[in-house]
Design a protein around this motif. Structure first.
Motif, PDB file in Angstrom:
ATOM      1  N   UNK A   1      24.866  60.484  81.983  1.00  0.00           N
ATOM      2  CA  UNK A   1      25.165  59.739  83.208  1.00  0.00           C
ATOM      3  C   UNK A   1      23.871  59.237  83.851  1.00  0.00           C
ATOM      4  N   UNK A   2      22.878  60.116  83.952  1.00  0.00           N
ATOM      5  CA  UNK A   2      21.609  59.703  84.526  1.00  0.00           C
ATOM      6  C   UNK A   2      20.966  58.588  83.733  1.00  0.00           C
ATOM      7  N   UNK A   3      21.073  58.654  82.404  1.00  0.00           N
ATOM      8  CA  UNK A   3      20.460  57.645  81.544  1.00  0.00           C
ATOM      9  C   UNK A   3      21.078  56.277  81.758  1.00  0.00           C
ATOM     10  N   UNK A   4      22.404  56.193  81.720  1.00  0.00           N
ATOM     11  CA  UNK A   4      23.015  54.871  81.841  1.00  0.00           C
ATOM     12  C   UNK A   4      22.940  54.361  83.274  1.00  0.00           C
TER      13      UNK A   4
ATOM     14  N   UNK B   1      25.166  66.827  91.428  1.00  0.00           N
ATOM     15  CA  UNK B   1      24.364  66.429  90.274  1.00  0.00           C
ATOM     16  C   UNK B   1      22.880  66.586  90.503  1.00  0.00           C
ATOM     17  N   UNK B   2      22.449  66.939  91.703  1.00  0.00           N
ATOM     18  CA  UNK B   2      21.008  67.029  91.949  1.00  0.00           C
ATOM     19  C   UNK B   2      20.403  65.664  92.167  1.00  0.00           C
ATOM     20  N   UNK B   3      19.182  65.470  91.679  1.00  0.00           N
ATOM     21  CA  UNK B   3      18.405  64.274  91.962  1.00  0.00           C
ATOM     22  C   UNK B   3      18.697  63.196  90.929  1.00  0.00           C
ATOM     23  N   UNK B   4      19.314  62.083  91.330  1.00  0.00           N
ATOM     24  CA  UNK B   4      19.707  61.057  90.376  1.00  0.00           C
ATOM     25  C   UNK B   4      19.037  59.705  90.617  1.00  0.00           C
ATOM     26  N   UNK B   5      18.186  59.580  91.639  1.00  0.00           N
ATOM     27  CA  UNK B   5      17.418  58.356  91.925  1.00  0.00           C
ATOM     28  C   UNK B   5      18.288  57.115  92.024  1.00  0.00           C
ATOM     29  N   UNK B   6      19.544  57.254  92.502  1.00  0.00           N
ATOM     30  CA  UNK B   6      20.375  56.068  92.622  1.00  0.00           C
ATOM     31  C   UNK B   6      19.833  55.113  93.668  1.00  0.00           C
ATOM     32  N   UNK B   7      19.065  55.634  94.650  1.00  0.00           N
ATOM     33  CA  UNK B   7      18.469  54.747  95.642  1.00  0.00           C
ATOM     34  C   UNK B   7      17.541  53.744  95.002  1.00  0.00           C
ATOM     35  N   UNK B   8      16.788  54.170  94.002  1.00  0.00           N
ATOM     36  CA  UNK B   8      15.887  53.257  93.305  1.00  0.00           C
ATOM     37  C   UNK B   8      16.676  52.207  92.544  1.00  0.00           C
ATOM     38  N   UNK B   9      17.831  52.581  91.997  1.00  0.00           N
ATOM     39  CA  UNK B   9      18.673  51.622  91.284  1.00  0.00           C
ATOM     40  C   UNK B   9      19.218  50.586  92.259  1.00  0.00           C
ATOM     41  N   UNK B  10      19.701  51.029  93.418  1.00  0.00           N
ATOM     42  CA  UNK B  10      20.216  50.109  94.430  1.00  0.00           C
ATOM     43  C   UNK B  10      19.129  49.158  94.891  1.00  0.00           C
TER      44      UNK B  10
ATOM     45  N   UNK C   1      28.296  60.458  90.796  1.00  0.00           N
ATOM     46  CA  UNK C   1      28.590  61.036  89.491  1.00  0.00           C
ATOM     47  C   UNK C   1      29.201  62.420  89.674  1.00  0.00           C
ATOM     48  N   UNK C   2      29.935  62.579  90.792  1.00  0.00           N
ATOM     49  CA  UNK C   2      30.353  63.909  91.203  1.00  0.00           C
ATOM     50  C   UNK C   2      31.298  64.576  90.251  1.00  0.00           C
ATOM     51  N   UNK C   3      31.729  63.909  89.191  1.00  0.00           N
ATOM     52  CA  UNK C   3      32.704  64.536  88.311  1.00  0.00           C
ATOM     53  C   UNK C   3      32.089  65.310  87.186  1.00  0.00           C
ATOM     54  N   UNK C   4      30.785  65.393  87.089  1.00  0.00           N
ATOM     55  CA  UNK C   4      30.256  65.786  85.807  1.00  0.00           C
ATOM     56  C   UNK C   4      29.483  67.075  85.744  1.00  0.00           C
ATOM     57  N   UNK C   5      29.245  67.745  86.847  1.00  0.00           N
ATOM     58  CA  UNK C   5      28.437  68.951  86.707  1.00  0.00           C
ATOM     59  C   UNK C   5      29.052  70.129  87.431  1.00  0.00           C
ATOM     60  N   UNK C   6      28.212  70.968  87.963  1.00  0.00           N
ATOM     61  CA  UNK C   6      28.714  72.234  88.495  1.00  0.00           C
ATOM     62  C   UNK C   6      29.462  72.034  89.801  1.00  0.00           C
ATOM     63  N   UNK C   7      30.424  72.893  90.029  1.00  0.00           N
ATOM     64  CA  UNK C   7      31.189  72.775  91.253  1.00  0.00           C
ATOM     65  C   UNK C   7      30.348  73.185  92.443  1.00  0.00           C
ATOM     66  N   UNK C   8      30.466  72.379  93.467  1.00  0.00           N
ATOM     67  CA  UNK C   8      29.692  72.637  94.691  1.00  0.00           C
ATOM     68  C   UNK C   8      30.368  73.725  95.506  1.00  0.00           C
ATOM     69  N   UNK C   9      29.600  74.650  96.050  1.00  0.00           N
ATOM     70  CA  UNK C   9      30.211  75.733  96.833  1.00  0.00           C
ATOM     71  C   UNK C   9      30.802  75.223  98.122  1.00  0.00           C
TER      72      UNK C   9
END
Length: 351
Positions: A124-127, A146-155, A343-351
């Motif tokens: 997900x991060x790659x694409x 998902x942690x740090x995904x740098x979507x701000x830089x993409x936007x 990308x909230x569907x892809x990793x660990x469940x948030x507490x």
């Protein structure tokens, strides 16, 4: 910073900056100025000599002088620009080869299965980082982080982000209203739907990732990566159809068209109300009181000249109150931290 732009190490950059501030200096003098060992500075000066940024003094070869920055650094800058142009040409060539291969995919190559949450996160991060035009995202509860995904830089590169959230997420306060405001300020377009059919992540209409949820919406053990095909076309059509039906999310009166009698809080209450939230839930989201929310709703009905909330929703849509202006929703400052649902569907469940 020289170390960022021209490829100098932080130590080289620091030493060169110190050297240009004096007429000349010995390695020992430089070491004292920058707080490094003399042996280390000798090695750094040798590297600067090799790059043409420093030279030995003609009158005393034990001393070093800096080469003029305008001449020495410009040569490095031109070299770096040429390298970037060559890299861009190579990238275009590789992209053409990849797309040509994609056109020839057989039935078995249309879908790749991704195993494990770490592999999903990486793909997900790659694409996402490779997005050129648009990212489309369906997000359902429960939220996963998902942690740090740098979507701000993409936007910030001009990539359009469209995110559709399921209303149940607002009921649960994940994301919070403040987080949605932050996402819109970064440049994302956000809409709310009563139900989102599936978790979905589409990039440039060329790839789609569909997480495969386990029992009771547990964290997925795998996902489908869908390449260009009629299946991908169907997923894109599904997104567009659901997007048109979803409620636009207005977070400020400045984004509301055709009206000047309401403020930011009015706009926020109206937007949340039309997603189906109760007045109590709206008050909790906006950190306000139930009485304030009810009084503001009454004010909105007066402005719209209607008698009930159903009429308010109809009139708000007719007057264009909820048509957020996208041009006013571009990012002011890119952030390297992903919004909570990205990308909230892809990793660990948030507490």
């Amino acid at each position: 910073m020289l170390s960022d732009v021209l490829g100098l190490s932080p130590a080289e950059s620091e030493t060169y900056r110190t050297l240009i501030s004096v007429a000349s200096a010995t390695p020992a003098e430089l070491a004292e100025s920058i707080g490094r060992e003399a042996r280390q500075v000798v090695r750094i000066l040798g590297m600067l000599e090799g790059r043409g940024l420093a030279t030995r003094s003609l009158g005393d070869t034990t001393r070093f002088v800096a080469s003029p920055p305008a001449a020495a650094l410009r040569a490095l800058l031109v070299q770096r620009q040429n390298e970037l142009k060559l890299a861009e040409l190579e990238l275009d060539s590789l992209d053409d080869i990849y797309r040509s291969a994609a056109l020839g995919r057989g039935v078995g190559d249309v879908i790749d299965v991704i195993h494990g949450t770490e592999a999903i996160r990486e793909r997900v991060g790659q694409i996402q980082l490779g997005a050129r035009k648009e990212v489309m995202n369906f997000v359902k509860a429960p939220v996963f982080s998902v942690g740090n995904m740098t979507d701000g830089a993409v936007i910030a590169r001009g990539v359009r982000y469209r995110v559709m959230l399921e209303r149940a997420m607002l009921d649960e306060g994940a994301p919070s209203f403040d987080e949605i405001v932050q996402a819109r300020a970064a440049g994302e377009e956000v809409r709310i739907a009563e139900k989102v059919p599936l978790k979905l992540f589409i990039v440039d209409r060329e790839f789609a990732i569909v997480p495969l949820l386990g029992p009771a919406n547990a964290a997925p053990a795998g996902a489908l990566l869908v390449h260009a095909s009629s299946l991908l076309d169907a997923l894109i059509a599904l997104f567009e159809s659901e997007w048109e039906k979803a409620t636009q999310f207005v977070t400020s009166a400045g984004a509301v068209q055709n009206v000047s009698a309401i403020d930011d809080l009015d706009a926020q209450i109206l937007s949340l109300s039309l997603t189906g939230l109760t007045d109590q839930a709206i008050a909790a989201q906006l950190r306000s009181s139930l009485r304030t929310v009810q009084r503001r709703v009454r004010h909105l009905m007066d402005v719209a000249k209607v008698q009930n909330r159903m009429q308010l929703g109809f009139q708000a849509a007719r007057l264009g109150w909820l048509e957020a202006e996208r041009d006013g929703n571009r990012p002011h400052e890119a952030t390297a931290t992903a919004t909570p649902w990205q990308n909230g569907a892809v990793t660990e469940q948030r507490p």
